[in-house]
Design a protein around this motif. Structure first.
Motif, short mmCIF file in Angstrom:
data_model
loop_
_atom_site.label_atom_id
_atom_site.label_comp_id
_atom_site.label_asym_id
_atom_site.label_seq_id
_atom_site.Cartn_x
_atom_site.Cartn_y
_atom_site.Cartn_z
N ALA A 83 0.84 -1.19 0.00
CA ALA A 83 0.00 0.00 0.00
C ALA A 83 0.87 1.24 0.00
N ARG A 107 -14.83 10.98 -7.91
CA ARG A 107 -15.09 9.57 -7.58
C ARG A 107 -14.19 8.63 -8.38
N ASN A 108 -14.08 8.85 -9.70
CA ASN A 108 -13.29 7.97 -10.54
C ASN A 108 -12.25 8.78 -11.29
N ALA A 160 -13.14 5.32 -6.70
CA ALA A 160 -13.19 5.77 -5.31
C ALA A 160 -14.23 5.01 -4.50
N ASP A 161 -15.38 4.64 -5.14
CA ASP A 161 -16.44 3.95 -4.39
C ASP A 161 -15.95 2.62 -3.81
N THR A 162 -15.25 1.88 -4.62
CA THR A 162 -14.80 0.54 -4.18
C THR A 162 -13.34 0.53 -3.74
N ASP A 163 -12.68 1.69 -3.84
CA ASP A 163 -11.26 1.77 -3.50
C ASP A 163 -10.46 0.73 -4.28
N GLU A 164 -10.74 0.66 -5.58
CA GLU A 164 -10.12 -0.36 -6.43
C GLU A 164 -9.25 0.29 -7.48
N LEU A 187 -8.98 4.32 -11.44
CA LEU A 187 -9.13 4.41 -9.99
C LEU A 187 -10.60 4.61 -9.68
N HIS A 219 -7.95 -4.20 -4.66
CA HIS A 219 -8.75 -3.42 -3.72
C HIS A 219 -7.81 -2.93 -2.62
N GLN A 220 -7.71 -1.61 -2.51
CA GLN A 220 -6.74 -1.04 -1.58
C GLN A 220 -7.08 -1.35 -0.12
N ALA A 221 -8.36 -1.30 0.23
CA ALA A 221 -8.74 -1.42 1.64
C ALA A 221 -8.38 -2.78 2.23
#
Length: 715
Positions: free
Chosen positions: A23, A43-44, A69-73, A67, A97-99
């Motif tokens: 990360a 968002r994207n 933003a909603d799915t952090d993907e 990128l 998925h970053q999270a």
């Protein structure tokens, strides 16, 4: 301890995968470059055309990147390249998925210069923070375009939260042929030790037939481990071997044991045991245990695969306690020996046991330039068939070393006092015997240097004359026992000693002067010793009367043999070391030796040795030729022939081939050596070594290093 060789596949990824897939680090700025970039609100974001993302020494390149933003993907493709320092990873489409750190990378191909390896996989799965899975993974240390061998795993799980890797359907494939398989195994990812199977070992030859060993390593604790090595010996049975090691703050040691319940050739159970233990008991106080034992005289001749092991004669069983201080030390030792009588025609004499041996050495500080040394010893000698007794020695000395840049002189005065208490045993009478001898010596020498220029080379020549005088009065020692005395080998170094006997039961009478001259040639700027010439002789001023077993020196014999030597590196890549002992009285050579080495580079080596000694019966006359040399592209030959000219037989013969393919090597070695008049075992070694991974087969490297001085491991 080496691990099962699939472990390096994961170790290579250890420095690569977590870093390039980590990360973002908040402390370091992130820089994004692309030919085109656009976004939908906050968002994207989209980037395309030569996308480059850098952070510190990490770099990601892709044809495009999205990128969400909603799915952090993060998604990137169609070709993705990740670099972290010297390591490189590339693949197809990337989803991450970053999270929760989940996702996948298609068809990863990696190169890690940290491990000097490369590999690929069908898919890399991100399975959470610091957890990864590789499907159909491969690894090799061969360069690009060379697929001679691979480590393979159907599935490779890497869990850096626990530093544990797991491989399923693991195998080694060599030249397209699977040669080793493991359905499941786990291993350490941080280099720490872990329990598991080690590489099997196969040996062929000798009276044992085929030997297959499958070791298992048990990592008991960070400071304790054990290796269990069951061995199938086709001509003898199954042998169980174990090595246990331990390391504590104040003590450490090793326990080794071998056991075979029924040796089919020998007809009984056989075993060997070895304990090595060292311990710090208190400040300055240390202890040592050395316990070795074998079931029978022939054990090491039958199971030893090297000369040093197969020809073992004495197995010590000793305990030592030492107390050390800055200027003195005191030690106590008890020791007995198991004597292995391997050759009935040449029986070996059992040494005396020392029960105990207490010794004291001290060097008290005196005003310069004086130096003092005090040594004392009390030993109780015990033997099953010889006279027993106790011996006490007191030996103080005072010297005055004086040294300058051009020379030195060291006068020394000592006293050697010995007292015996003898038991009435083995037909000998009891009683007390004693001997007190003053010993005086003077050692002195000069140093002369001059500069030379030979063949456009600047040299320094030294001339070093040396005189050594010893005076010891005669004392009749014929009635004293002989517990540990022997005749010292007469050589250049021994001419500068006070006593020509080893041990302490005989002290020679002496009124003698040693005269020696040494000259050396050094290169001025490199310090290389191009040539060393030395010659010396001892002169006697009175008849020698104290003897061990040989006749006393004749009354008209006023000088020793002449000792001469030549050594150094006279030419690039050539080394020579020779010695010569000449008997003036009989006008004949008494002893000579020649060692010649030519080694222009590693893998190009030739040794020639000759040894002659007239003293033993029969006299020793041996020639020894060994070498390592390329014979074809990638192929090297190794050989040694140690031949007794007197007995007209080979004492050791070795012949081998080694192929160095760069990322792997194959060795095939056959060795035959004489251990006794009746025994000359033959051993065959076959080994495949995969660079930076492991070795399969039987290991001949230690045998090659011992038999061929200067042998180079080329891969």
């Amino acid at each position: 301890m080496p691990r099962f060789p699939l472990a390096p596949l994961a170790a290579a990824l250890a420095a690569l995968t977590p870093s390039v897939m980590a990360a973002p680090t908040p402390a370091l700025p992130i820089q994004i470059e692309a030919d085109n970039a656009d976004g939908v609100g906050q968002r994207n974001a989209n980037a395309s055309g030569n996308v480059v993302v850098t952070q510190g020494n990490q770099r990601l390149q892709a044809d495009w990147m999205q990128l969400f933003a909603d799915t952090d993907e993060i998604q990137a493709g169609d070709k993705t390249i990740l670099d972290s320092g010297p390591d490189h990873l590339e693949g197809g489409k990337l989803k991450l998925h970053q999270a929760d750190r989940t996702g996948e990378l298609e068809q990863p191909v990696y190169t890690t210069r940290t491990r000097r390896g490369r590999g690929d996989a069908l898919k890399l799965l991100f399975d959470g923070p610091d957890r990864y899975k590789l499907m159909q993974a491969r690894y090799t240390t061969c360069g690009p375009g060379n697929d001679d061998w691979f480590l393979k795993a159907g599935q490779l799980d890497l869990d850096y939260t626990r530093n544990i890797g797991t491989a399923r359907d693991g195998q080694i494939e060599f030249k397209g042929v699977p040669i080793l398989y493991a359905p499941w195994l786990d291993f350490s990812l941080d280099g720490s030790r872990k329990s598991g199977l080690l590489t099997p070992e196969l040996k062929v030859g000798g009276s044992n037939g085929i030997q297959l060993t499958v070791p298992y390593y048990w990592n008991i604790a960070p400071n304790r481990d054990a290796t269990f090595s069951p061995r199938l010996i086709t001509n003898r049975g199954i042998m169980l071997s174990n090595e246990f090691r331990y390391l504590e703050p104040t003590f450490a040691g090793t326990i080794e044991g071998d056991y075979i319940n029924n040796d089919r050739r020998y007809g009984d159970k056989r075993w060997a045991f070895n304990l090595q233990h060292k311990q710090a008991l208190a400040p300055g106080l240390t202890g040592l245990l050395n316990l070795q034992s074998a079931s029978d005289d022939r054990y090491f001749a039958d199971f030893g695969d090297r000369i040093a092991v197969a020809s073992k004669t004495y197995l010590p069983r000793e305990a030592v306690l030492s107390y050390n201080q800055p200027w003195w030390n005191l030690s106590g030792r008890v020791v007995k020996f198991q004597t292995l009588q391997q050759d009935a025609k040449n029986p070996v004499d059992t040494p005396y046991a020392q029960l105990p041996n207490i010794s004291l050495n001290a060097s008290p500080a005196l005003p310069a330039p004086f130096r003092a040394n005090i040594s004392g010893e009390l030993v109780a000698f015990r033997h099953p068939t010889k006279q027993n007794g106790d011996r006490m020695i007191f030996n103080p000395s005072l010297s005055m070393p004086l040294a300058t840049s051009y020379g030195f002189i060291t006068p020394k005065l000592g006293l050697h006092s010995t007292s015996y208490r003898l038991d009435a045993s083995q037909g000998a009478s009891s009683g007390h015997q004693s001997r007190t001898l003053p010993i005086f010596s003077v050692d002195g020498g000069l140093f002369f240097d001059r500069e030379l220029n030979w063949f456009d080379t600047d040299l320094i020549q030294s001339l070093e004359p040396r005189l050594y005088y010893v005076r010891v009065p005669y004392r009749d020692q014929s009635k004293l026992p002989n517990f540990d005395a022997g005749e010292a080998d007469f050589n250049f170094a021994q001419m500068f000693s006070e006593n020509r006997f080893t041990g302490n039961d005989r002290i020679n009478d002496a009124n003698q002067l040693t005269v020696a001259l040494t000259s050396r040639l050094f290169e001025t700027y490199t310090g290389a010793e191009r040539l060393r010439l030395a010659i010396g002789q001892r002169f006697y001023f009175q008849k020698q009367q104290v003897t061990l077993s040989s006749p006393a020196r004749k009354e008209n014999e006023n000088s020793s043999d002449i000792i001469a030597s030549i050594g150094g590196q006279p030419l690039p890549n050539w080394w020579v070391d020779s010695s010569w002992q000449y008997n003036q009285r009989d006008h004949r050579t008494q002893k000579t030796g020649l060692n010649l080495r030519y080694q222009p580079e590693p893998g190009h080596l030739l040794n020639v040795r000759y040894r002659y000694d007239r003293a033993p019966t029969p006299e020793v006359k041996q020639i020894d030729i060994s070498g390592q040399w390329p014979i074809a592209k990638g192929w090297y030959g190794m050989a040694r022939q140690n031949y007794s000219l007197e007995d007209r037989k080979a004492l050791e013969s070795l012949l081998g081939l080694e192929y160095n393919a760069g990322c792997w090597a194959f060795r095939m070695v056959g060795q035959r050596f004489v251990t006794s008049a009746q025994d000359a075992p033959t051993t065959l070694f076959f080994q495949l070594e995969l660079n930076d991974v492991g070795r399969l087969g039987s290991n001949p490297l230690e045998t090659l290093r011992q038999s061929i001085p200067g042998y180079s491991k080329l891969n």
